[in-house]
Design a protein around this motif. Structure first.
Motif, mmCIF file in Angstrom:
data_model
loop_
_atom_site.group_PDB
_atom_site.id
_atom_site.type_symbol
_atom_site.label_atom_id
_atom_site.label_comp_id
_atom_site.label_asym_id
_atom_site.label_seq_id
_atom_site.Cartn_x
_atom_site.Cartn_y
_atom_site.Cartn_z
ATOM 1 N N LEU A 110 0.854 -1.175 0.000
ATOM 2 C CA LEU A 110 0.000 0.000 0.000
ATOM 3 C C LEU A 110 0.898 1.235 0.000
ATOM 4 C CD1 LEU A 110 -2.884 1.191 0.207
ATOM 5 C CD2 LEU A 110 -2.589 1.171 2.683
ATOM 6 N N ASP A 111 0.774 2.023 -1.017
ATOM 7 C CA ASP A 111 1.582 3.233 -1.148
ATOM 8 C C ASP A 111 1.058 4.284 -0.171
ATOM 9 O OD1 ASP A 111 2.907 5.546 -1.884
ATOM 10 O OD2 ASP A 111 2.433 5.370 -4.023
ATOM 11 N N PRO A 112 1.866 4.663 0.830
ATOM 12 C CA PRO A 112 1.395 5.623 1.833
ATOM 13 C C PRO A 112 1.079 7.004 1.260
ATOM 14 C CG PRO A 112 3.663 4.931 2.286
ATOM 15 C CD PRO A 112 3.208 4.194 1.083
ATOM 16 N N SER A 113 1.565 7.302 0.074
ATOM 17 C CA SER A 113 1.284 8.610 -0.515
ATOM 18 C C SER A 113 0.000 8.599 -1.349
ATOM 19 C CB SER A 113 2.464 9.060 -1.387
ATOM 20 O OG SER A 113 2.622 8.190 -2.489
ATOM 21 N N MET A 114 -0.598 7.416 -1.513
ATOM 22 C CA MET A 114 -1.840 7.309 -2.274
ATOM 23 C C MET A 114 -2.974 8.026 -1.569
ATOM 24 S SD MET A 114 -2.488 3.491 -3.717
ATOM 25 C CE MET A 114 -4.243 3.518 -3.830
#
Length: 173
Positions: A110-114
């Motif tokens: 999971l991309d934390p910047s998404m």
């Protein structure tokens, strides 16, 4: 071939309903579950527990190893997330099964910047809290779950007088 009916020998309809009630009390603490969830609890039980678990509304989760029994899941959700499930897993215990909660929210990478990543992580924390409360309550009511199984295995390992320490150690591997 695995004898799934024998594997679930200790699961009674009463215990399954008790597990569902405990689940729902934690998943919907402010009231009644949605009507769609209540409809999933209208079971035709004439075929017995093994037959019940292999029919809708239960889902059969096949495991990659054919030597292992499938897991039977009932999607009951919770007040904030509709995909959480109660699972019945055949297991080599006295009861023949374990109950688990699958939060169904595990995402690798999971991309934390998404956008929405922070909110999703918060949802995961809430789901895990509900899962832990349900499983602890099942344990306090004597329903088989992984924590109880692990505790019993470790206790047998620590108590050589029980005579089961050798078989318990193999159960952990």
């Amino acid at each position: 071939m695995i004898d799934h009916g024998n594997a679930l020998r200790g699961l009674s309809l009463e215990d399954l309903r008790r597990a569902v009630d405990i689940y729902l009390n934690h998943a919907y603490p402010d009231g009644q579950p949605p009507e769609s969830i209540l409809r999933r609890l209208n079971w035709a039980v004439a075929q017995g527990i093994p037959g019940l678990l292999t029919e809708r509304p239960f889902e059969t989760v096949l495991v990659p190893d054919p030597a292992h029994s499938p897991i039977y899941a009932l999607r009951l959700g919770n007040h904030a997330y509709p995909h959480m499930k109660l699972q019945v897993q055949p297991w080599n215990t006295q009861a023949g099964y374990l109950l688990t909660v699958n939060t169904h929210d595990q995402v690798s990478n999971l991309d934390p910047s998404m956008p929405g990543a922070t909110e999703f992580r918060e949802l995961q924390v809430r789901n895990r809290t509900i899962k832990e409360a349900i499983e602890q309550d099942w344990d306090s009511h004597g329903l088989p779950n992984f924590h109880r199984y692990l505790r019993e295995c470790l206790s047998a390992l620590e108590d050589p007088a029980s005579g089961d320490s050798a078989s318990s150690s193999s159960a952990l591997t």
